[in-house]
Design an enzyme around this catalytic site. Structure first.
Site, mmCIF file in Angstrom:
data_model
loop_
_atom_site.group_PDB
_atom_site.id
_atom_site.type_symbol
_atom_site.label_atom_id
_atom_site.label_comp_id
_atom_site.label_asym_id
_atom_site.label_seq_id
_atom_site.Cartn_x
_atom_site.Cartn_y
_atom_site.Cartn_z
ATOM 1 N N SER A 254 0.716 -0.949 0.120
ATOM 2 C CA SER A 254 0.019 -0.174 -0.093
ATOM 3 C C SER A 254 0.628 1.318 -0.020
ATOM 4 O O SER A 254 2.013 1.207 0.009
ATOM 5 C CB SER A 254 -0.856 -0.036 1.328
ATOM 6 O OG SER A 254 -0.211 0.385 2.263
ATOM 7 N N LYS A 255 0.185 2.497 -0.013
ATOM 8 C CA LYS A 255 1.000 3.733 0.020
ATOM 9 C C LYS A 255 1.875 3.785 1.146
ATOM 10 O O LYS A 255 2.661 4.526 1.406
ATOM 11 C CB LYS A 255 0.024 5.017 -0.248
ATOM 12 C CG LYS A 255 -0.550 4.923 -1.914
ATOM 13 C CD LYS A 255 -0.750 6.198 -2.023
ATOM 14 C CE LYS A 255 -1.357 6.194 -3.592
ATOM 15 N NZ LYS A 255 -2.624 6.246 -4.210
ATOM 16 N N ARG A 256 1.518 3.198 2.153
ATOM 17 C CA ARG A 256 2.188 3.043 3.534
ATOM 18 C C ARG A 256 3.717 2.605 3.388
ATOM 19 O O ARG A 256 4.632 2.747 4.206
ATOM 20 C CB ARG A 256 1.550 2.552 4.562
ATOM 21 C CG ARG A 256 0.357 3.126 5.222
ATOM 22 C CD ARG A 256 0.040 2.641 6.473
ATOM 23 N NE ARG A 256 -0.285 0.952 6.223
ATOM 24 C CZ ARG A 256 -1.358 0.543 5.983
ATOM 25 N NH1 ARG A 256 -2.556 1.194 5.805
ATOM 26 N NH2 ARG A 256 -1.469 -0.793 5.703
#
Ligand code: GLU
Length: 303
Positions: A254-256
């Protein structure tokens, strides 16, 4: 394969820097369209003004150029037969589609808030959202649309959809009964924001997209999208949903995961090295040998 010219698309949301998963979606949709002699379109899905930024859309374009993935149509400043290509600039187009859907008698104003829906005992869909229990739906549908006196969401009744079947090029035959699997669909939120499902169908139809290649997280949306195509009298594209990339601990990327964001990737890889890594992750090649997108055209298959 559809008759006539193939058109694929990449439709990212500029809510942050692109990451490896987005790069995979871009590469596979490009390969699919180009391996069929088709065109590839870039649409910016910036419907959510809280999360999306023009600067991210510009970086996204820069990242695609860096990867060697050039689009034939679309982009932030895209001028073309079906522009504008940023969803934030297409409100009039969605409004016209919504009017057509209202004319079917299947739309109704909905005053339910998310908190109210969370508090109901209604079952949940596979993506965790509540299956709408029909609180605001008129007793008899179709029913004429009555303009509400205060801002309300617009919902579309799905009972008449029956069972929707389609064959995904990668995932095979699928079936869905919308009334059971997701319930009535929001087309526009009470704050005026357009729903993804409406915008994506209107855009893919008007932009002449013939194939949608994207991650498996959107496979459950296809039945809703086919229903909207039907109501709008448009031909659905072909569908192909590829498995999502996972982080080393098995979670979905994910963007994390900042080490897999394009700024970090560009600092560690050359474009050819990154395309090579993506090719191995996509199962196109057994190793990470550096290559260009064009080198992969011969190898691209969906099996
Ligand atoms: N905008 C969506 C995303 O970035 C993709 C929509 C689609 O491919 O249909 O996840």
């Amino acid at each position: 394969m559809s008759e006539g010219r193939v058109k694929g698309r990449f439709a990212p949301s500029p809510s942050g820097r692109m990451h490896l998963g987005n790069a995979m979606a871009a590469l596979l949709s490009w390969l699919s369209a180009k391996s069929r002699g088709g065109e590839w379109l870039l649409r910016i899905e910036d419907l959510d003004p809280q999360r999306c930024r023009r600067e991210y859309a510009r970086l996204l374009e820069d990242d695609l150029h860096w990867l060697g993935l050039d689009w034939d149509e679309g982009g932030v400043d895209g001028i073309g037969p079906s522009g504008p290509y940023c969803q934030s600039e297409r409100s009039d187009i969605y409004e016209a589609a919504l009017e057509r859907l209202k004319a079917t008698g299947l739309c109704y104003p909905c005053t339910c808030t998310r908190a109210e829906l969370r508090a109901t005992q209604a079952p949940h869909a596979s993506d965790g959202t509540v299956i709408y229990p029909g609180t605001c739906r008129p007793a008899v549908m179709p029913a004429p649309w009555h303009e509400p006196t205060r801002p309300c969401a617009v919902r579309l009744a799905v009972d008449s959809a029956g069972e929707i079947t389609f064959t995904d090029r990668r995932c095979g035959p699928r079936r869905s009964v919308l009334a059971r699997d997701c319930g009535d669909i929001v087309l526009r939120r009470a704050d005026g924001a357009w729903a993804y499902q409406l915008a994506v169908v209107v855009d893919d139809a008007l932009m002449g997209v013939t194939e949608v290649v994207r991650g498996e997280d959107l496979l459950d949306s296809v039945a809703r999208q086919i229903y909207l195509y039907r109501l709008l009298g448009a031909e659905p594209p072909e569908w192909s949903h590829f498995p999502l990339l996972c982080a080393p601990d098995g979670r979905r990327l994910s963007k994390r995961d900042s080490s897999e964001a394009m700024d970090s990737l560009r600092a560690r890889y050359t474009p050819a090295q990154l395309i090579g890594r993506l090719a191995r992750l996509a199962g196109l090649r057994p190793d990470d040998e550096p290559c260009s997108p064009a080198d992969l055209l011969q190898l691209y298959t969906e099996q």
